[in-house]
Design an enzyme around this catalytic site. Structure first.
Site, mmCIF file in Angstrom:
data_model
loop_
_atom_site.group_PDB
_atom_site.id
_atom_site.type_symbol
_atom_site.label_atom_id
_atom_site.label_comp_id
_atom_site.label_asym_id
_atom_site.label_seq_id
_atom_site.Cartn_x
_atom_site.Cartn_y
_atom_site.Cartn_z
ATOM 1 N N HIS A 96 -3.350 7.477 1.895
ATOM 2 C CA HIS A 96 -3.730 6.144 1.416
ATOM 3 C C HIS A 96 -5.123 5.847 1.963
ATOM 4 C CE1 HIS A 96 -3.980 1.983 0.582
ATOM 5 N NE2 HIS A 96 -3.789 1.583 1.827
ATOM 6 N N ASN B 283 -10.070 -0.006 -0.638
ATOM 7 C CA ASN B 283 -8.616 0.080 -0.557
ATOM 8 C C ASN B 283 -8.025 -0.482 -1.846
ATOM 9 O OD1 ASN B 283 -5.892 -0.224 -0.028
ATOM 10 N ND2 ASN B 283 -6.178 -1.159 1.993
ATOM 11 N N CYS C 244 0.815 -1.227 0.000
ATOM 12 C CA CYS C 244 0.000 0.000 0.000
ATOM 13 C C CYS C 244 0.842 1.268 0.000
ATOM 14 C CB CYS C 244 -0.960 0.000 1.180
ATOM 15 S SG CYS C 244 -2.148 -1.349 1.071
HETATM 16 O O1 UT7 Z 1 -3.905 -0.856 3.381
HETATM 17 C C1 UT7 Z 1 -3.161 -1.679 4.178
HETATM 18 C C2 UT7 Z 1 -3.402 -1.478 5.582
HETATM 19 N N1 UT7 Z 1 -4.626 -2.119 6.009
HETATM 20 C C3 UT7 Z 1 -5.363 -1.467 6.883
HETATM 21 O O2 UT7 Z 1 -5.079 -0.335 7.186
HETATM 22 C C4 UT7 Z 1 -6.505 -2.193 7.542
HETATM 23 C C5 UT7 Z 1 -6.465 -1.895 8.998
HETATM 24 N N2 UT7 Z 1 -7.532 -2.488 9.747
HETATM 25 C C6 UT7 Z 1 -8.823 -2.106 9.637
HETATM 26 O O3 UT7 Z 1 -9.146 -1.263 8.827
HETATM 27 C C7 UT7 Z 1 -9.824 -2.701 10.586
HETATM 28 O O4 UT7 Z 1 -9.136 -3.410 11.602
HETATM 29 C C8 UT7 Z 1 -10.875 -3.621 9.916
HETATM 30 C C9 UT7 Z 1 -11.799 -2.777 9.080
HETATM 31 C C10 UT7 Z 1 -10.157 -4.645 9.058
HETATM 32 C C11 UT7 Z 1 -11.703 -4.324 10.976
HETATM 33 O O5 UT7 Z 1 -12.312 -3.376 11.837
HETATM 34 P P1 UT7 Z 1 -12.222 -3.571 13.429
HETATM 35 O O6 UT7 Z 1 -13.004 -2.505 14.019
HETATM 36 O O7 UT7 Z 1 -10.754 -3.656 13.773
HETATM 37 O O8 UT7 Z 1 -12.982 -4.938 13.629
HETATM 38 P P2 UT7 Z 1 -12.448 -6.292 14.272
HETATM 39 O O9 UT7 Z 1 -11.429 -6.937 13.384
HETATM 40 O O10 UT7 Z 1 -12.076 -6.006 15.672
HETATM 41 O O11 UT7 Z 1 -13.768 -7.169 14.223
HETATM 42 C C12 UT7 Z 1 -14.918 -6.824 14.981
HETATM 43 C C13 UT7 Z 1 -16.008 -7.859 14.741
HETATM 44 C C14 UT7 Z 1 -15.500 -9.295 14.880
HETATM 45 O O12 UT7 Z 1 -16.528 -10.053 15.498
HETATM 46 P P3 UT7 Z 1 -16.436 -10.408 17.073
HETATM 47 O O13 UT7 Z 1 -15.149 -11.153 17.224
HETATM 48 O O14 UT7 Z 1 -16.442 -9.084 17.760
HETATM 49 O O15 UT7 Z 1 -17.665 -11.212 17.269
HETATM 50 C C15 UT7 Z 1 -15.351 -9.739 13.450
HETATM 51 O O16 UT7 Z 1 -15.518 -11.127 13.291
HETATM 52 O O17 UT7 Z 1 -16.488 -7.737 13.411
HETATM 53 C C16 UT7 Z 1 -16.488 -9.021 12.772
HETATM 54 N N3 UT7 Z 1 -16.261 -8.830 11.341
HETATM 55 C C17 UT7 Z 1 -17.270 -8.585 10.480
HETATM 56 N N4 UT7 Z 1 -18.583 -8.487 10.632
HETATM 57 C C18 UT7 Z 1 -19.316 -8.231 9.539
HETATM 58 C C19 UT7 Z 1 -15.089 -8.818 10.666
HETATM 59 N N5 UT7 Z 1 -15.313 -8.587 9.363
HETATM 60 C C20 UT7 Z 1 -16.648 -8.441 9.225
HETATM 61 C C21 UT7 Z 1 -17.476 -8.187 8.128
HETATM 62 N N6 UT7 Z 1 -18.811 -8.080 8.326
HETATM 63 N N7 UT7 Z 1 -16.999 -8.000 6.863
#
Ligand code: UT7
Length: 323
Positions: free
Chosen positions: A250, A280, A113
């Site tokens: 980004h 992204n 990225c």
């Molecule tokens: O470009 C390269 C760099 N990449 C990034 O910058 C990405 C950085 N990370 C992020 O943007 C975020 O961490 C995400 C958008 C990937 C995830 O957001 P989050 O607020 O960190 O969510 P999380 O991973 O803590 O997940 C929260 C909940 C989980 O469920 P439980 O364990 O709380 O029951 C996940 O299983 O959301 C669930 N979850 C989803 N639910 C619905 C994860 N993906 C999804 C989904 N739809 N697509």
């Protein structure tokens, strides 16, 4: 002194748009979750015959047209991509050939990225070092082809597209009032490899592999790393957040963009956001955002524009330039 001045920009997006609503039919997710956690509403997905090289070529042609140039005017092509058409030859050489260009040099840069930032920094060094006068810098990706479409934690986040700029060496006074790239700050730390990687490759599995990410872990590091390279850019040029006309980050996640801008004291109205429309697009996200904000008249000649990215590796970096 010679500075690398941006004199053309262009972009290309696949025609096919995949909405969050359609995502609900593919994996267990919801439009509400995706919008709340990421700001993404839709992404473009490459169709048959659309590749990183074809999208990159289209963006390059648009950038050359805006610069009033043809491929004959270009000395070097640098392509930032993690989704090359082939393991080799480089996508840059493929695009060079598609442009009918058979002189000069073309090569790829791989910093995921942060690839566009790395490519801009390299082009700047080539121009200031006298190795090239005009460099075509392209960020192009087809991440849809390395996603695990059964993994809801990653497949909702990414999209395809390309953006390009033309940089030309021009004599400037040597102050922060100059046009062109004023500084580029690059960082990497391979210790973070397992947080964001592709689980295949020519030398390991002999396959292309699929993207794997511990999103929460990446998120935890993102804001600190972004603000580190931006503060380094301010220190290197004697500028401050108040001097910035546009932050073009980004586009990974709206929450990361907002938190970084807030920490730096850059007001939301000076931040270019396209993550809602493109998702992204990795190395393509910054040139796509530049194209959007310059084509609609937001970014104007003389504006101080700050670019930043962070991604797999980890790699991160910033470029400060005057338009
Ligand atoms: O470009 C390269 C760099 N990449 C990034 O910058 C990405 C950085 N990370 C992020 O943007 C975020 O961490 C995400 C958008 C990937 C995830 O957001 P989050 O607020 O960190 O969510 P999380 O991973 O803590 O997940 C929260 C909940 C989980 O469920 P439980 O364990 O709380 O029951 C996940 O299983 O959301 C669930 N979850 C989803 N639910 C619905 C994860 N993906 C999804 C989904 N739809 N697509």
């Amino acid at each position: 002194m010679i500075r690398a001045v941006l004199c053309g920009y262009g972009a290309a997006l696949p025609a096919r748009i995949l909405t969050n609503k359609e995502m609900e039919g593919l994996v267990d997710t919801s439009d509400e979750w995706i919008v709340q956690r990421t700001g993404i509403r839709q992404r473009h997905i490459a169709g048959d015959g659309e590749t990183s090289a074809s999208l990159g070529e289209q963006a390059a042609r648009a950038a050359l047209a805006r610069a009033g140039m043809t491929p004959a005017d270009i000395d070097v092509i640098i392509v930032a991509t993690s989704t090359p058409d082939n393991t080799f030859p480089a996508t840059a050489v493929n695009i060079q050939n598609r442009l009918g260009m058979h002189h000069g040099a073309a090569f790829d840069m791989q910093a995921v990225c942060s690839g566009f930032i790395y490519a801009m920094a390299t082009a700047d060094a080539y121009i200031r070092g006298g190795l090239a006068r005009r460099v075509l810098v392209i960020g192009t990706e087809t991440f849809s082809r390395i996603l695990d479409w059964t993994d809801r934690t990653t497949c909702v986040l990414f999209g395809d597209g390309a953006g390009a700029v033309v940089l030309e060496g021009r004599e400037q006074a040597g102050t922060s009032a100059d046009r062109g790239i004023l500084t580029a700050q690059l960082r990497s730390d391979g210790a973070h490899r397992d947080k964001l990687f592709v689980d295949g490759g020519p030398s390991t599995t002999g396959t292309v592999g699929q993207l794997r990410m511990e999103g929460r872990e990446v998120f935890k590091h993102a804001v600190g790393m972004i603000t580190d390279v931006i503060e380094a850019a301010f220190a290197a040029t004697g500028t401050t957040a108040d001097d910035i006309d546009w932050l073009v980050p980004h586009q990974a996640n709206r929450r990361i963009i907002d938190a970084s801008a807030k920490k730096l004291g850059i007001p939301p109205e000076k931040v270019v956001v396209t993550v809602d429309l493109h998702g992204n697009t990795s190395a393509a996200s910054i040139p796509l955002a530049l194209d959007a904000a310059a084509s609609d008249g937001r970014i104007k000649d003389g504006d101080l524009v700050l670019l930043e990215a962070m991604g797999g590796g980890f790699t991160w970096g910033s470029v400060l330039l005057r338009w």
